[in-house]
Design a protein around this motif. Sequence first.
Motif, PDB file in Angstrom:
ATOM      1  N   ASP A 197       0.820  -1.208   0.000  1.00 40.05           N
ATOM      2  CA  ASP A 197       0.000   0.000   0.000  1.00 40.05           C
ATOM      3  C   ASP A 197       0.858   1.264   0.000  1.00 40.05           C
ATOM      4  N   TYR A 319      -5.655  -1.922   3.503  1.00 46.47           N
ATOM      5  CA  TYR A 319      -7.045  -2.320   3.242  1.00 46.47           C
ATOM      6  C   TYR A 319      -7.146  -3.839   3.289  1.00 46.47           C
ATOM      7  N   LYS A 324      -9.334  -1.856   8.976  1.00 44.73           N
ATOM      8  CA  LYS A 324      -9.872  -1.378   7.702  1.00 44.73           C
ATOM      9  C   LYS A 324     -10.313  -2.598   6.873  1.00 44.73           C
TER      10      LYS A 324
END
Length: 383
Positions: A197, A319, A324
Amino acid sequence: VHSMDFDDTWHPATHPSGAVLPAVIALSEAFPQKKKISGLDLLLAFNVGIEVQGRLLRFSSEARNIPKRFHPPTVVGTMGSAAACAKLLALDQLKCKNALAIAASYAGAPLANAATQTKPLHVGNAAKHGLEAACLASQGLQGNKQILDMESGIGAFYTDYNPQALPTLQSYPWLLDQQDVAIKRFPAHLGTHWVADAASSVRRKLVESSDNLLPLDKIEKVILKVPEVKYVNRHSPTSEHEARHSFQFVACSALLDGSMSVQSFASENVHRPALRELLCKTQLEHPPDNTPSFESLYCEVSVILRDSNTISDRCDTFYGHWRKPLKKEDLEKKFQSNASSVLPAEATEGIIETVYNLEKVEDCSVLSTFLSGQSARELSEKL
């Protein structure tokens, strides 16, 4: 289940489902036709197997960090499989204790086999050995009934193992209600998901659109600030399994492509010249505040350009992490994408619908039928 390192990851760290689900599905298929196993039976056995793993992990502070010695599914996963199968077999308390005692003698595999073809075997063996332990206990084989309470029992795997008395059934809080679960978007060690990420964010700053190529000739150095996890520190991975356990590989792949996928670990991508060039420019740093725990670790990616400019970004929560979590539609897309290569679409949709309504299913062989690739039409004809 674990062959691609794509299964669920929990905190404290383990892969709990792969050690339990295949065992209870296989065992349910072995029951005679007149003794149907319901979806609720299957769910309860599965949850027992998950619960046992979670409780054992919580008896050790060491288990809250990314492991260094034993691969956790080989320890608690074997015990969870035995507990789940003992529940499905409806063993009495004495035989349940024996099942766990027998399973403990099957438990444990060294982490040195991470990033090899043998690592997935760990999870397969955990499922298999737990099932075998429950079956042996059902036939009368005995073991040490204090295996969970002893330093020379399960305590052999954790230097700070400290078992506690469990709450009474009347006030028992199931761990599943409070468990931290991470679902991976691409098949690699969970720690690399922070790296992916952060690297993808840096790439967006370096190029104007996803169609543009990374300016490799302008990059002087890539610095990754990650926790010190030796078995995910692989500067020049040469195989699919090594690539899945490499901070460096995932960072460089995400910088080149903008994201990670199943295809990222194909041989042609692992060995492409652009990736090798970028790997040579990549180095790790281990800040003292970056602890090797899935709860608290972070990743910072910095690309230092030849003109002395530096482009950086940091990921504290990727994510798919429990802080999350994946949306339902993304979870379904992941399953459909993975299943599409081995199952027809009708069977895939049948699995999704069955899983969502499992507690209402009277005969869980329906799930096995879909998993074998049969469609709803074929299933109705069979029934």
